[in-house]
Design a protein around this motif. Sequence first.
Motif, PDB file in Angstrom:
ATOM      1  N   ARG A   5      -7.284   6.285   1.561  1.00  0.00           N
ATOM      2  CA  ARG A   5      -6.701   5.149   2.276  1.00  0.00           C
ATOM      3  C   ARG A   5      -6.456   5.575   3.733  1.00  0.00           C
ATOM      4  NH1 ARG A   5      -4.657   1.198  -0.839  1.00  0.00           N
ATOM      5  NH2 ARG A   5      -2.886   0.761   0.552  1.00  0.00           N
ATOM      6  N   GLU A  30     -11.193   3.576   2.457  1.00  0.00           N
ATOM      7  CA  GLU A  30     -10.708   2.195   2.536  1.00  0.00           C
ATOM      8  C   GLU A  30      -9.810   2.071   3.764  1.00  0.00           C
ATOM      9  OE1 GLU A  30      -7.888  -1.037   0.167  1.00  0.00           O
ATOM     10  OE2 GLU A  30      -8.255   0.943  -0.710  1.00  0.00           O
ATOM     11  N   VAL A  32      -6.973   0.579   5.423  1.00  0.00           N
ATOM     12  CA  VAL A  32      -5.849  -0.220   4.904  1.00  0.00           C
ATOM     13  C   VAL A  32      -5.062  -0.915   6.015  1.00  0.00           C
ATOM     14  CG1 VAL A  32      -5.601   1.132   2.798  1.00  0.00           C
ATOM     15  CG2 VAL A  32      -4.338   1.825   4.852  1.00  0.00           C
ATOM     16  N   THR A  48       1.367  -0.057   3.992  1.00  0.00           N
ATOM     17  CA  THR A  48      -0.006   0.181   3.529  1.00  0.00           C
ATOM     18  C   THR A  48      -0.213   1.497   2.776  1.00  0.00           C
ATOM     19  OG1 THR A  48      -0.631   1.206   5.639  1.00  0.00           O
ATOM     20  CG2 THR A  48      -0.934  -1.188   5.456  1.00  0.00           C
ATOM     21  N   PRO A  50      -1.018   4.762   3.570  1.00  0.00           N
ATOM     22  CA  PRO A  50      -2.290   5.474   3.770  1.00  0.00           C
ATOM     23  C   PRO A  50      -2.199   6.946   3.382  1.00  0.00           C
ATOM     24  CG  PRO A  50      -1.123   5.302   5.846  1.00  0.00           C
ATOM     25  CD  PRO A  50      -0.287   4.555   4.825  1.00  0.00           C
TER      26      PRO A  50
END
Length: 226
Positions: A5, A30, A32, A48, A50
């Motif tokens: 992330r 990904e 985020v 989020t 991460p």
Amino acid sequence: MTVIRLLLVDDDPLVRAGLSFMMGGADDIEIVGEAADGSEVEALVGRTDPDVVLMDIRMPTVDGLAATERLRALKDAPQVVVLTTFHADDQVLRALRAGAAGFVLKDTPPAEILAAVRRVAAGDPVLSPAVTRQLMAHAAGGTADTRRSGARERIGALNDREREVAVAVGQGSSNAEIAAALFMSVATVKTHVSRILAKLDLNNRVQIALLAYDAGILEDNGQDGH
């Protein structure tokens, strides 16, 4: 496959768009969230969650240095990779001291930036011994002697084996290389690294390397990791 992330932080929307396009195409990454200033980062990280933050160092309101310091003070802080346009820069060194796991230049080829994010997510620093020496030489000034005595005092808290591991980390060796050189298992090396981080109240291997450099024990040991 573990998906990493990633949070992007840069005040230039074109840079963010380029990074998002480049990084978002990887199966194991990904994106985020994105932020345009360091002032937005802490709240965004909270929302989020991460694994890694790719952080521009120069931003108008809150720069990447201040944002890194704030982030690394958090419990379960994400890893931070600093984005910069300069190899040897005081702000980069300060970000590393604050707990950033490494830095990449903005003109680094996309594949290398991807590799850097993956390495940091796996717990490895993105910093070669040569770059560390360049940064330290660039930043060396009137405070060098004071820093050395303080660093030597802190290193003194380590036992002989931990000191050997700290030197090897400072020389840029991986856990596997340290294990081979010091005749121990990789698991034992990891245990020693964890103890060093705990004893010296450090965030990551980069900070071990910087402290070893400050203390002068890399020169003391030369290139001999034994």
